[in-house]
Every structure is written in structure tokens, then in C-alpha cells.
Design a protein around this motif. Sequence first.
Motif, PDB file in Angstrom:
ATOM      1  N   ARG A 149       0.813  -1.215   0.000  1.00  0.00           N
ATOM      2  CA  ARG A 149       0.000   0.000   0.000  1.00  0.00           C
ATOM      3  C   ARG A 149       0.851   1.271   0.000  1.00  0.00           C
ATOM      4  N   SER A 150       2.022   1.202   0.612  1.00  0.00           N
ATOM      5  CA  SER A 150       2.856   2.402   0.731  1.00  0.00           C
ATOM      6  C   SER A 150       4.296   1.983   0.971  1.00  0.00           C
ATOM      7  N   TRP A 151       5.238   2.698   0.356  1.00  0.00           N
ATOM      8  CA  TRP A 151       6.645   2.392   0.608  1.00  0.00           C
ATOM      9  C   TRP A 151       7.488   3.657   0.775  1.00  0.00           C
ATOM     10  N   CYS A 152       6.831   4.756   1.165  1.00  0.00           N
ATOM     11  CA  CYS A 152       7.538   6.031   1.312  1.00  0.00           C
ATOM     12  C   CYS A 152       8.472   6.067   2.533  1.00  0.00           C
ATOM     13  N   ARG A 153       8.317   5.092   3.436  1.00  0.00           N
ATOM     14  CA  ARG A 153       9.189   5.048   4.617  1.00  0.00           C
ATOM     15  C   ARG A 153      10.387   4.110   4.409  1.00  0.00           C
ATOM     16  N   ASN A 154      10.440   3.484   3.253  1.00  0.00           N
ATOM     17  CA  ASN A 154      11.538   2.572   2.951  1.00  0.00           C
ATOM     18  C   ASN A 154      12.863   3.348   3.024  1.00  0.00           C
ATOM     19  N   PRO A 155      13.810   2.912   3.873  1.00  0.00           N
ATOM     20  CA  PRO A 155      15.069   3.655   4.043  1.00  0.00           C
ATOM     21  C   PRO A 155      15.847   3.868   2.747  1.00  0.00           C
ATOM     22  N   LEU A 156      15.762   2.906   1.832  1.00  0.00           N
ATOM     23  CA  LEU A 156      16.487   3.059   0.565  1.00  0.00           C
ATOM     24  C   LEU A 156      15.805   4.070  -0.357  1.00  0.00           C
ATOM     25  N   TYR A 157      14.473   4.153  -0.272  1.00  0.00           N
ATOM     26  CA  TYR A 157      13.762   5.192  -1.018  1.00  0.00           C
ATOM     27  C   TYR A 157      14.167   6.566  -0.491  1.00  0.00           C
ATOM     28  N   VAL A 158      14.212   6.701   0.832  1.00  0.00           N
ATOM     29  CA  VAL A 158      14.601   7.968   1.454  1.00  0.00           C
ATOM     30  C   VAL A 158      16.030   8.338   1.053  1.00  0.00           C
ATOM     31  N   LYS A 159      16.924   7.345   1.091  1.00  0.00           N
ATOM     32  CA  LYS A 159      18.321   7.590   0.710  1.00  0.00           C
ATOM     33  C   LYS A 159      18.416   7.966  -0.767  1.00  0.00           C
ATOM     34  N   TRP A 160      17.618   7.304  -1.610  1.00  0.00           N
ATOM     35  CA  TRP A 160      17.580   7.623  -3.050  1.00  0.00           C
ATOM     36  C   TRP A 160      17.271   9.107  -3.255  1.00  0.00           C
ATOM     37  N   ALA A 161      16.254   9.589  -2.561  1.00  0.00           N
ATOM     38  CA  ALA A 161      15.867  10.994  -2.679  1.00  0.00           C
ATOM     39  C   ALA A 161      16.978  11.907  -2.153  1.00  0.00           C
ATOM     40  N   GLN A 162      17.537  11.559  -1.013  1.00  0.00           N
ATOM     41  CA  GLN A 162      18.590  12.393  -0.417  1.00  0.00           C
ATOM     42  C   GLN A 162      19.808  12.491  -1.315  1.00  0.00           C
ATOM     43  N   GLU A 163      20.200  11.362  -1.913  1.00  0.00           N
ATOM     44  CA  GLU A 163      21.384  11.353  -2.781  1.00  0.00           C
ATOM     45  C   GLU A 163      21.174  12.190  -4.034  1.00  0.00           C
ATOM     46  N   MET A 164      19.939  12.256  -4.517  1.00  0.00           N
ATOM     47  CA  MET A 164      19.660  13.087  -5.697  1.00  0.00           C
ATOM     48  C   MET A 164      19.642  14.571  -5.338  1.00  0.00           C
ATOM     49  N   ILE A 165      19.112  14.892  -4.170  1.00  0.00           N
ATOM     50  CA  ILE A 165      18.978  16.291  -3.751  1.00  0.00           C
ATOM     51  C   ILE A 165      20.320  16.912  -3.385  1.00  0.00           C
ATOM     52  N   ARG A 166      21.177  16.133  -2.732  1.00  0.00           N
ATOM     53  CA  ARG A 166      22.414  16.670  -2.141  1.00  0.00           C
ATOM     54  C   ARG A 166      23.238  17.547  -3.087  1.00  0.00           C
ATOM     55  N   PRO A 167      23.523  17.127  -4.335  1.00  0.00           N
ATOM     56  CA  PRO A 167      24.351  17.973  -5.212  1.00  0.00           C
ATOM     57  C   PRO A 167      23.719  19.330  -5.527  1.00  0.00           C
ATOM     58  N   TYR A 168      22.393  19.399  -5.516  1.00  0.00           N
ATOM     59  CA  TYR A 168      21.710  20.643  -5.854  1.00  0.00           C
ATOM     60  C   TYR A 168      21.793  21.670  -4.723  1.00  0.00           C
ATOM     61  N   LEU A 169      22.015  21.207  -3.494  1.00  0.00           N
ATOM     62  CA  LEU A 169      22.129  22.111  -2.353  1.00  0.00           C
ATOM     63  C   LEU A 169      23.569  22.546  -2.101  1.00  0.00           C
ATOM     64  N   LYS A 170      24.496  21.830  -2.718  1.00  0.00           N
ATOM     65  CA  LYS A 170      25.914  22.102  -2.482  1.00  0.00           C
ATOM     66  C   LYS A 170      26.269  23.547  -2.837  1.00  0.00           C
ATOM     67  N   GLY A 171      26.904  24.221  -1.904  1.00  0.00           N
ATOM     68  CA  GLY A 171      27.368  25.586  -2.140  1.00  0.00           C
ATOM     69  C   GLY A 171      26.333  26.669  -1.929  1.00  0.00           C
ATOM     70  N   LEU A 172      25.073  26.262  -1.616  1.00  0.00           N
ATOM     71  CA  LEU A 172      24.023  27.264  -1.413  1.00  0.00           C
ATOM     72  C   LEU A 172      23.932  27.661   0.059  1.00  0.00           C
ATOM     73  N   ASN A 173      23.577  28.908   0.286  1.00  0.00           N
ATOM     74  CA  ASN A 173      23.428  29.450   1.642  1.00  0.00           C
ATOM     75  C   ASN A 173      22.128  28.931   2.255  1.00  0.00           C
ATOM     76  N   PRO A 174      22.202  28.158   3.354  1.00  0.00           N
ATOM     77  CA  PRO A 174      20.980  27.617   3.969  1.00  0.00           C
ATOM     78  C   PRO A 174      19.987  28.698   4.393  1.00  0.00           C
ATOM     79  N   ASN A 175      20.490  29.867   4.717  1.00  0.00           N
ATOM     80  CA  ASN A 175      19.599  30.953   5.150  1.00  0.00           C
ATOM     81  C   ASN A 175      18.828  31.578   3.994  1.00  0.00           C
ATOM     82  N   LYS A 176      19.306  31.334   2.781  1.00  0.00           N
ATOM     83  CA  LYS A 176      18.673  31.947   1.609  1.00  0.00           C
ATOM     84  C   LYS A 176      18.082  30.909   0.658  1.00  0.00           C
TER      85      LYS A 176
END
Length: 310
Positions: A149-176
Motif C-alpha cells: 500500500r505504501s513504501w515512502c518510509r523505505n530507508p532506501l527510497y529515502v536515501k535515493w531521494a537524499q542522494e539526488m537532492i544533495r548535489p543541488y544544495l551544495k554551495g548554497l546558503n541555507p539561510n537563503k
Amino acid sequence: MKEAVLLTYMGAPSNLKEIKPFLYRLFSDRDLINFGVPAFLQKPLAYLIATFRTPKVQPQYQAIGGGSPLVRNSLQQAELLAKATGLKVKCGMLYSEPLLEVVTKEIKEEGYKKIYHITLYPQFSYGTVGACIRDVEKQLKGVEVKHCRSWCRNPLYVKWAQEMIRPYLKGLNPNKTALLFSAHSLPKYFVEEKRDPYPEEVKESAQLIASAFTGFRWFISYQSKVGPIEWLEPSTEETLRELKEMGFSSVVVFPISFVSEHIETLYELDVEYKEVAKELGIDYRRVRLKHDSPLLIEALKGEVEKLRGE
């Protein structure tokens, strides 16, 4: 006992000729979109809407190459999952080719007696996962089916999303910089009348994914509403404007309810909302979805193993 995996999704038009049939099937589904008319008028109204909308959306599909890559990507995910599990993996769509009704007929003809069913929607909603389960149950009578019914809590799914997002945040100011999770919207009555858990599952997914990016503020918005009914808010466009007013100069957008590129990511996010961000003077970065990532395939494999162990 002969067993197999069944992946399902709503589908998408792979070429321009498939747009109208896809829209007609979609709007004909009264469980998904109830226009508030008598049941016998649902299909005639769906036909009119599909006829009216087709020429409007054709340029969008032309802009992304003449069709959605969603079905092609989903079939590739099925192939990769088959290699990972050693099981036959079928893939069926509710509203486009390969139609679920044809795929389920093949399953019966080929003698499969146990099916592990997973939708390509990580978060549960009665309108998406529920519709897939409804049709699988209807078309696979006499076959033992176990549903995820749902697999959004699957740790590998979460890691998949995190690994894709990480490069896009690199070098950006967290406050902005704002991390924006854009989810496919849902008719409001699903939550109000059916107590649909989708908004809560989207929120939980966002919390789990964002936990890797301490210091960055995150937000949830909704996109892709269609038809003359109320949908979940705030919209992604509205949220971009609010983030600008809040002082954010950069926005990293992650399509949280999707595991493959299609019209909602390639056109809505990459063309329409990118243009809005440009007008607002926002540095807009949309995270690309790696549908064939080993992390995502392993997440799906884990869900298959859970079903097999039940």
C-alpha cells in the motif's frame, strides 16, 4: 506455486496519438474525479473534456519530445527489478498502454498463481494506489495477490531521494535557500470525505528526506490539478511567490510523489514554474529523477521481499 511481481501506475501518453485516449480514460474514472454529475454522464463529460484538453496539452508533449517517457522508464524499472529479484516482473497502466487489463489477462494465461503488487507511487492515496489496487483486484480474481500500500518510509527510497537532492544544495546558503517538495495534488474531497492519508504521507516523506539537510528550511506544495473541482493547496506557483516574499533567493525543487520523469516534471516544473521563478528573480534548481538508480530498485526489491515473507 508460480509467482510474479506486478508494477502498476496510472500511465501517460507515450506519443501525441495517445493523449486523447489517455485523458478520456482518466476523466472517466469516477472514483478518481467525480464531477458531481449523475454517473451516466461521467463518460460523455469525460469525452468532452478530453476532446477540449487534447489540443491544449499537445504543445506541452511536443515540447518534451512528442510524448512522456514515463511508460518507457517504468518498463525499464520492471526489467531492473526482475534482474534484482529473479522473478518475472509485469508492468501495467490504468489509463495508457500497456493497459493493466491486458497485462492481467497475460498473467492469468501464463499461469501465475501468486502476485506481489507494488505501485510506482511511494505515498498512498485512494486516488492512485487505491485505484491500482481496485483494478488489480477486479481483474485478477482467482489469483492470490499481495499488495504494497505504501513504501515512502523505505530507508532506501529515502536515501535515493537524499542522494539526488544533495548535489543541488551544495554551495548554497541555507539561510537563503528553500527546499521545496512539490507533490502531485489531490481532489480535496478525498481528504475531507475519505480521510485520505496522502497529505500526511507526503509530509512524513518530506520530513524523512529533509532530515539529512539540517539548516535548510523545507516546504510542501502541490501541482498538476485538473478539472473543475477543488484540489489540495498551496500550489507550487503560489508557494514560489511566498518564498520570494520570505526572502529566499534560491529554491531547490524535489518532485516528491514521482519516481520517474514525465509531463509534470519535464513541463510543469521545468518550463512553467521555472518561468515563474525567473520572473521572481529566484535561482531555481529542479532535482532530476534517476528512475534507474540501484537505490530505487533495491527499495522496490525490499518491498517485494516483505510481501513474499508475509
